[in-house]
Design an enzyme around this catalytic site. Structure first.
Site, short mmCIF file in Angstrom:
data_model
loop_
_atom_site.label_atom_id
_atom_site.label_comp_id
_atom_site.label_asym_id
_atom_site.label_seq_id
_atom_site.Cartn_x
_atom_site.Cartn_y
_atom_site.Cartn_z
N TRP A 102 0.81 -1.22 0.00
CA TRP A 102 0.00 0.00 0.00
C TRP A 102 0.84 1.26 0.00
O TRP A 102 0.48 2.26 -0.61
CB TRP A 102 -1.02 -0.04 1.14
CG TRP A 102 -1.99 -1.14 0.89
CD1 TRP A 102 -2.02 -2.38 1.50
CD2 TRP A 102 -3.02 -1.18 -0.12
NE1 TRP A 102 -2.99 -3.16 0.92
CE2 TRP A 102 -3.62 -2.46 -0.06
CE3 TRP A 102 -3.47 -0.27 -1.06
CZ2 TRP A 102 -4.67 -2.84 -0.91
CZ3 TRP A 102 -4.52 -0.64 -1.91
CH2 TRP A 102 -5.10 -1.91 -1.83
N ASP A 172 -2.09 6.45 6.33
CA ASP A 172 -3.15 5.62 5.76
C ASP A 172 -3.48 4.54 6.79
O ASP A 172 -2.82 3.50 6.85
CB ASP A 172 -2.68 4.99 4.45
CG ASP A 172 -3.66 3.93 3.94
OD1 ASP A 172 -4.76 3.81 4.50
OD2 ASP A 172 -3.30 3.22 2.97
N LYS A 196 -12.54 -2.12 6.49
CA LYS A 196 -11.82 -3.06 7.34
C LYS A 196 -12.25 -2.90 8.80
O LYS A 196 -12.68 -3.85 9.44
CB LYS A 196 -10.32 -2.86 7.18
CG LYS A 196 -9.88 -3.15 5.74
CD LYS A 196 -8.45 -2.74 5.46
CE LYS A 196 -8.14 -2.71 3.98
NZ LYS A 196 -8.15 -4.02 3.34
#
Lengths: 361, 361
Positions: A102, A172, A196
């Site tokens: 990511w 993030d 999530k």
């Protein structure tokens, strides 16, 4: 089949109590005569729901008054691009700490808008350990420092907030937001895809220090400007109302669980239970991640013989344990242990793993 | 209270059968052991759901094989900006037909990315009539012509697809997609926010001719490129899975109703019923919109005495008729008659209007 134990990396398990509440009021929400999905976002009932959700999130995270909370769309990926558009001007540069898939993607999506410099990366270590803070090559005058506190695929997690001096820290937190208490004042901007630890996919929650909203200097459509979203209470255009509603129910559930301190303790225990089972398996299971960098949220592990992978997946699914297949980039297995995964699920998983090892050992 | 008749302009009424199905399977979808919101978008069960929804939409609209169907985020507003980013290069120009609020906004959001020329506007007519095709000042070499087939706020609708020669026609069909048959081959790109005629908010459905995807020449993040979304079956990043699922249920419901020809007939009848009641009220109610430009989807109307507005709204709500207040830009009342609003709702509304006129006449 009935509801199974769901270890999906995202979209992921939601609290069953939240789903039951959403189901009960799906056709009519709160005496409004309509489903919450059928209400105008500009009507008083939905506006009240939206404000209550924000207030709960502020309480849970302890968000200081000089930070805005935004409910946006596009997934974290879109904000990989929008963050440099908003937090920097043309010619500026920013530092990126890359600790997995990511972080790499954040750099790639930012590159058209800013000189995105990789100040530290653990790529050479196959992203199985975090780069020590002392090795980071932060550059003077960076617009911000971006990092990924938890990497969902590689299963590495920062257990402290790194000190980057006075430069705004951008995080993030898609895969570990709300999983333990956090000092928001250490950050310039926190963002998270909801799917999530918050709610369904299609919603992004952002917490941003208000002075940073003034930076967006380049020409762009209003819809890309965080300052416009903030000035319009995240209703610059129609928001994802169902996502916002479910996020609010999740925040309410988190408060009822005792807030983030209680969730942090519960999540630490869940992770310990699983890592202990892996480490105590006599080598039948292995965690590839360096001890100090192990994620509490995403636990990748391998079987000593990858020929057993298919049997493990088939038998675990038959035992009511879902989505344990590892990401194709790293292989093996992965169990994601987000807030909505109860300790009981981990106990069942660990028992299954022991039984499987006995049968196939 | 139980479910009322919902005339909201968006987010708007959903088919009750769709809501009941979503409610029944909210905790466990299709024997998967989890809610559809808890499933990975990359797992086989959700991929099959996603493909089935696309196939149904293609059948309903008769989408030719050389068009891509995309399931995106950001609302129509974000695509006001993304369309010029994708369908034109720097220095290009495009023609905009402005027939109301949404057309105005499309021009404003496009302006940072393209020379957005207003080729026709009905602003001088207060957007109460469409500009005749013969008056349009289309410019040679335009990258595309953009228009809004139905304006939600002003209540004007094109009843034919305008002929713009070989230039790709781009249509914001947010408020009338799937409301009647349409010849997709007449368009270069059709897009729609889902929250009026498709599903919950937070989803955008786009149908785009594949050759247009090659045009995006300027530097931008991948996440903004339609070609990347197309190449990844709209799973470049996590899509709005709940929205996609509900859209699929709505498409299934539309097929069961007889498809778009049946919906078109039903919608025409609903609109006729309401306009007849307005026109036949002896001036108690008035439609401000020119006869030939009247929308089948959004019917703004005024009371002969605006002092009665508050009573109309209060009494209609008490009678189980929701969200009839007009947009603040035009005042008065508005009834939105999207696909999910049944003919019975219009009958109840018309009866209420007659009774109200009698009581207050």
């Amino acid at each position: 089949m009935s509801r199974a134990w769901n270890f999906s990396a995202g979209p992921a398990a939601l609290p069953e109590a939240v789903l039951e509440r959403a189901q009960a009021e799906l056709l009519e929400w709160n005496g409004s005569g309509a489903s919450v999905m059928e209400l105008s976002h500009r009507g008083k009932p939905f506006m009240a729901l939206a404000a209550a959700a924000e207030a709960r999130l502020r309480r849970l995270l302890g968000v200081p008054a000089n930070y805005k909370v935004l409910f946006l769309q596009g997934g974290a990926t879109q904000h990989f691009a929008q963050i440099p558009m908003n937090l920097a001007g043309p010619g500026d540069h920013a530092d990126y700490i890359v600790t997995g898939h990511w972080g790499e993607k954040a750099v790639r999506e930012a590159a058209p808008y800013i000189d995105a410099r990789v100040a530290a990366t653990s790529e050479a270590a196959h992203y199985l350990a975090l780069p020590p803070r002392a090795s980071w090559q932060l550059s003077p005058g960076a617009a911000y420092v971006h990092y990924t506190p938890n990497e969902t695929i590689h299963g590495v997690e920062f257990h402290d907030v790194p000190d980057v001096g006075g430069v705004p820290l951008v995080a993030d937190m898609s895969s570990n937001i709300l999983s333990e208490p956090v000092d928001v004042s250490r950050f310039g901007l926190i963002y998270a895809g909801a799917q999530k630890n918050i709610g369904p996919s299609g919603l992004v929650v952002m917490v941003v220090r208000d002075d940073l909203l003034e930076r967006a200097g380049r020409p762009m459509a209003k819809i890309f400007r965080y300052a416009e979203h903030a000035a319009n209470d995240s209703m610059l255009n129609t928001p994802n109302t169902w996502g916002w509603y479910l996020a609010g129910l999740t925040f309410e559930w988190l408060e009822a669980q005792g807030g983030l301190a209680a969730m942090g303790a519960r999540n630490a225990l869940k992770a310990k239970t699983l890592y202990d089972a892996i480490d105590g398996s006599g080598g039948f299971y292995r965690s590839p991640v360096e001890l100090a960098s192990r994620s509490r949220m995403n636990v990748p592990f391998t079987l000593h013989d990858s020929m057993l992978d298919a049997a493990f997946l088939q038998e675990s699914e038959a035992a009511g344990l879902l989505a344990l297949k590892g990401h194709k980039a790293v292989g093996g297995m992965r169990a994601s242990l987000y807030n909505a995964v109860p300790p009981e699920a981990v106990d069942v998983l660990v028992k299954f793993m022991r039984d499987f090892a006995t049968r196939h050992g």
